[in-house]
Design a protein around this motif. Structure first.
Motif, short mmCIF file in Angstrom:
data_model
loop_
_atom_site.label_atom_id
_atom_site.label_comp_id
_atom_site.label_asym_id
_atom_site.label_seq_id
_atom_site.Cartn_x
_atom_site.Cartn_y
_atom_site.Cartn_z
N GLN A 114 0.81 -1.21 0.00
CA GLN A 114 0.00 0.00 0.00
C GLN A 114 0.85 1.27 0.00
N SER A 115 2.05 1.14 -0.52
CA SER A 115 2.92 2.31 -0.67
C SER A 115 2.64 2.95 -2.02
N PRO A 116 2.66 4.29 -2.09
CA PRO A 116 2.36 4.96 -3.36
C PRO A 116 3.46 4.75 -4.39
N VAL A 117 3.01 4.58 -5.64
CA VAL A 117 3.94 4.42 -6.77
C VAL A 117 3.44 5.33 -7.89
N ALA A 118 4.28 6.24 -8.35
CA ALA A 118 3.89 7.14 -9.42
C ALA A 118 3.85 6.39 -10.74
N LEU A 119 2.73 6.42 -11.40
CA LEU A 119 2.59 5.70 -12.67
C LEU A 119 3.55 6.24 -13.73
N ARG A 120 3.71 7.55 -13.75
CA ARG A 120 4.58 8.14 -14.76
C ARG A 120 6.06 7.86 -14.47
N GLY A 121 6.36 7.34 -13.30
CA GLY A 121 7.74 6.97 -12.98
C GLY A 121 8.12 5.62 -13.55
N VAL A 150 11.17 -1.69 -21.29
CA VAL A 150 9.75 -1.35 -21.21
C VAL A 150 9.13 -2.10 -20.04
N ASN A 151 8.51 -1.39 -19.12
CA ASN A 151 7.88 -1.98 -17.96
C ASN A 151 6.48 -2.49 -18.29
N VAL A 152 6.18 -3.66 -17.80
CA VAL A 152 4.82 -4.21 -17.90
C VAL A 152 4.19 -4.08 -16.51
N VAL A 153 3.09 -3.35 -16.47
CA VAL A 153 2.45 -3.01 -15.20
C VAL A 153 1.01 -3.50 -15.24
N THR A 154 0.61 -4.25 -14.21
CA THR A 154 -0.80 -4.62 -14.07
C THR A 154 -1.44 -3.71 -13.02
N VAL A 155 -2.67 -3.29 -13.30
CA VAL A 155 -3.39 -2.40 -12.38
C VAL A 155 -4.71 -3.05 -12.04
N ALA A 156 -4.88 -3.39 -10.77
CA ALA A 156 -6.12 -4.00 -10.29
C ALA A 156 -6.95 -2.94 -9.57
N GLY A 157 -7.96 -3.42 -8.82
CA GLY A 157 -8.83 -2.50 -8.12
C GLY A 157 -8.30 -2.12 -6.76
N ALA A 158 -8.82 -2.77 -5.71
CA ALA A 158 -8.43 -2.40 -4.35
C ALA A 158 -7.04 -2.90 -4.00
N HIS A 159 -6.68 -4.09 -4.48
CA HIS A 159 -5.39 -4.69 -4.11
C HIS A 159 -4.70 -5.23 -5.36
N PRO A 160 -3.35 -5.20 -5.40
CA PRO A 160 -2.62 -5.75 -6.54
C PRO A 160 -2.89 -7.25 -6.68
N ARG A 161 -2.89 -7.71 -7.93
CA ARG A 161 -3.06 -9.13 -8.20
C ARG A 161 -1.71 -9.73 -8.57
N PRO A 175 -6.99 1.91 -6.04
CA PRO A 175 -8.23 1.89 -5.23
C PRO A 175 -9.21 2.99 -5.60
N ALA A 176 -8.72 4.13 -6.01
CA ALA A 176 -9.61 5.24 -6.35
C ALA A 176 -10.20 5.11 -7.76
N GLY A 177 -9.69 4.18 -8.57
CA GLY A 177 -10.21 4.00 -9.92
C GLY A 177 -9.91 5.15 -10.86
N GLY A 178 -8.82 5.87 -10.59
CA GLY A 178 -8.50 7.04 -11.41
C GLY A 178 -8.16 6.71 -12.85
N LEU A 179 -7.42 5.62 -13.08
CA LEU A 179 -7.01 5.28 -14.43
C LEU A 179 -8.20 4.81 -15.27
N ARG A 180 -9.05 3.98 -14.68
CA ARG A 180 -10.24 3.52 -15.40
C ARG A 180 -11.16 4.70 -15.70
N ALA A 181 -11.27 5.63 -14.76
CA ALA A 181 -12.11 6.81 -14.99
C ALA A 181 -11.53 7.68 -16.11
N PHE A 182 -10.21 7.77 -16.18
CA PHE A 182 -9.58 8.54 -17.25
C PHE A 182 -9.88 7.93 -18.62
N LEU A 183 -9.79 6.61 -18.71
CA LEU A 183 -10.03 5.94 -19.98
C LEU A 183 -11.51 5.91 -20.34
#
Length: 225
Positions: A114-121, A150-161, A175-183
């Protein structure tokens, strides 16, 4: 006593069928004829007015009601420019082509601790949204096809899979659904949503439902350019 003027001097010739015209010495002698003429004129005028009288009563009320209903219907159904959709009316999702070229949003996701990770990083990156489907086969294929760097990143909902065994995949959660809301693309239970972003953060490809990342080998190669 009246005299026949039809034969008198200076008078104009009258039609012979009129006969002899007698002008009385006293004009009051013509009162009866004048009254009869006035009565006949009044009768003709009244008949003409009755013939052109507009419809009244129930007929007029019915006409007004029909006209009012037609005007009201036209006002309601007439399209209005710039009308915004009312509550509960969904707006169309943006086409993937409209997202291409836009910058990847600066979102903070979280890892397993549950540590923050910047997507653009994590750029350049192949981002797989697995909030609708774990789809380990699609994730493993993307990890195998991604070029070095090239990094392969999976993005789940509340918890990483958990990522498939033996792959170098960064598992994160949103958890906030920001990426899905953007798309503004709905999650699918059959496959994952994928997007590619180059090292500058520009989105180069959006796949609402990923079939096979191998179909996009050229786009993958451009991520490291």
């Amino acid at each position: 006593m009246g005299k026949a003027d039809a034969d008198g001097p200076g008078m104009p010739d009258l039609p012979p069928e009129w006969g002899r015209l007698v002008v009385p010495d006293d004009a009051s002698a013509l009162a009866d004829e004048a009254e009869q003429l006035r009565h006949e004129l009044r009768h003709r005028t009244s008949a003409r007015h009755r013939r052109w009288r507009p419809p009244a009563g129930p007929v007029l009320v019915l006409v007004v009601a029909v006209v009012t209903a037609v005007v009201g219907l036209a006002v309601v159904t007439w399209p209005r420019a710039g009308r915004s959709p009312g509550p509960g009316v969904s707006t169309p999702n943006p086409a993937p082509a409209q997202l291409t070229g836009r910058p990847l949003p600066a979102l903070d996701l979280v890892d397993v601790e549950q540590s923050p990770v910047a997507l653009r990083g994590l750029l350049p990156a192949v981002v797989l949204l697995v909030d609708g489907c774990v789809c380990p086969g699609a994730v493993a294929e993307a990890a195998a096809m991604a070029p070095a760097g090239v990094n392969v990143v999976t993005v789940a909902g509340a918890h990483p899979r958990a990522a498939p065994t033996g792959t170098r995949v960064r598992a994160l959660a949103d958890p906030a659904g920001g990426l899905r809301a953007f798309l503004r693309l709905p999650a699918s239970q059959r496959t994952v949503t994928a997007l590619l972003a180059d090292r500058s953060g520009r989105i180069t490809l959006v796949l609402p439902e990923l079939d096979s990342i191998a179909d996009h080998h050229a786009e993958l190669a451009l991520l490291t350019g």
